[in-house]
Design a protein around this motif. Structure first.
Motif, PDB file in Angstrom:
ATOM      1  N   ILE A  80     -41.982  63.474  64.900  1.00 34.89           N
ATOM      2  CA  ILE A  80     -41.891  64.936  64.819  1.00 34.89           C
ATOM      3  C   ILE A  80     -41.660  65.490  66.228  1.00 34.89           C
ATOM      4  N   VAL A  81     -40.585  66.241  66.365  1.00 33.32           N
ATOM      5  CA  VAL A  81     -40.284  66.872  67.651  1.00 33.32           C
ATOM      6  C   VAL A  81     -41.082  68.163  67.779  1.00 33.32           C
ATOM      7  N   LYS A 126     -29.727  76.965  61.822  1.00 35.39           N
ATOM      8  CA  LYS A 126     -31.172  77.213  61.798  1.00 35.39           C
ATOM      9  C   LYS A 126     -31.850  76.670  63.048  1.00 35.39           C
ATOM     10  N   SER A 127     -31.081  76.036  63.934  1.00 37.17           N
ATOM     11  CA  SER A 127     -31.616  75.431  65.172  1.00 37.17           C
ATOM     12  C   SER A 127     -32.814  74.525  64.873  1.00 37.17           C
ATOM     13  N   MET A 128     -32.713  73.764  63.801  1.00 42.38           N
ATOM     14  CA  MET A 128     -33.832  72.916  63.380  1.00 42.38           C
ATOM     15  C   MET A 128     -33.998  71.696  64.283  1.00 42.38           C
ATOM     16  N   LEU A 129     -35.198  71.510  64.795  1.00 46.19           N
ATOM     17  CA  LEU A 129     -35.494  70.341  65.633  1.00 46.19           C
ATOM     18  C   LEU A 129     -35.965  69.166  64.787  1.00 46.19           C
ATOM     19  N   VAL A 151     -29.994  72.581  68.361  1.00 52.21           N
ATOM     20  CA  VAL A 151     -30.283  73.973  68.746  1.00 52.21           C
ATOM     21  C   VAL A 151     -29.004  74.803  68.697  1.00 52.21           C
ATOM     22  N   SER A 152     -27.916  74.227  69.188  1.00 51.48           N
ATOM     23  CA  SER A 152     -26.652  74.979  69.232  1.00 51.48           C
ATOM     24  C   SER A 152     -25.776  74.743  68.002  1.00 51.48           C
ATOM     25  N   ARG A 153     -25.914  73.562  67.356  1.00 49.17           N
ATOM     26  CA  ARG A 153     -24.956  73.206  66.307  1.00 49.17           C
ATOM     27  C   ARG A 153     -25.508  73.350  64.893  1.00 49.17           C
ATOM     28  N   CYS A 154     -26.807  73.624  64.765  1.00 48.66           N
ATOM     29  CA  CYS A 154     -27.402  73.891  63.450  1.00 48.66           C
ATOM     30  C   CYS A 154     -27.667  75.394  63.379  1.00 48.66           C
TER      31      CYS A 154
END
Length: 211
Positions: free
Chosen positions: A195-196, A151-154, A146-149
């Motif tokens: 899948i998150v 795109k905040s991709m889960l 969330v913080s380091r991508c």
């Protein structure tokens, strides 16, 4: 730690507009970031005085985001504060708002609040948290997408990274490459098949303004 950086001097001079100024610093995060500790407050005092700004006093609060402490410590400087047209606060956004709650003065934010981060070395910080409200780091081998991508991709990786670098910023390591490497090293690549679920932003502290 809350990571901050000082605003440009020309911007501060425009906002101070040749008024009498009282300077406030913070003993915690801004001190560690070298943006609002005693050393930086005194340096700012010298710079502003050389630019012709009348500095009527200064204090370093312990810390600036503590309402009761601010009331107690600022009370000791009531005469200087009375002589000030504006108060320049070298603290994070929370500290600025807390000081503003205490004083019936125009309060100017002297530094920008960036993120919660890790100290890599002196004056080098890396984003680690955006205070989204729900930590799910164990899903991601303790790396926060969330913080380091960007795109905040889960559920990553996105497929755009090259040689472990982010496609949005090629100077940045792709956090999903790091997650993949860590999972592979630990023999847990099967976790990527899970899948998150989308994040429930209703739990964000941005919405719950008071705890």
């Amino acid at each position: 730690m809350i990571i901050t950086k000082q605003k440009e001097l020309k911007d501060l001079l425009n906002r101070l507009n040749d008024k009498s100024v009282f300077i406030v610093g913070c003993s915690e995060c801004a001190t560690v970031c070298h943006t609002g500790g005693e050393k930086e407050v005194l340096a700012m005092k010298d710079v502003l005085q050389k630019k012709g700004v009348n500095i009527v006093g200064w204090v370093v609060l312990d810390p600036a985001c503590n309402l009761n402490n601010d009331k107690r410590l600022l009370k000791k400087h009531i005469k200087e504060l009375d002589a000030a047209d504006k108060v320049l606060v070298l603290a994070c956004g929370s500290g600025v708002q807390t000081v503003s709650e205490v004083l019936d003065k125009e309060v100017i934010a002297g530094i920008d609040t960036l993120f919660l981060g890790e100290i890599k070395r002196v004056n080098e910080f890396e984003k680690r948290c955006v205070t989204c409200g729900v930590c799910e780091l164990d899903f991601f081998e303790d790396f926060c997408p969330v913080s380091r991508c960007p795109k905040s991709m889960l559920n990553g990786p996105c497929g755009g990274s090259v040689n472990g670098k982010c496609e949005v910023n090629k100077d940045m390591d792709c956090v999903w490459s790091e997650i993949f490497s860590h999972l592979k090293e630990k023999g847990r690549l099967h976790k990527l098949k899970c899948i998150v679920e989308p994040k429930d932003w209703s739990n964000s502290v941005c919405i719950d303004r008071r705890l």
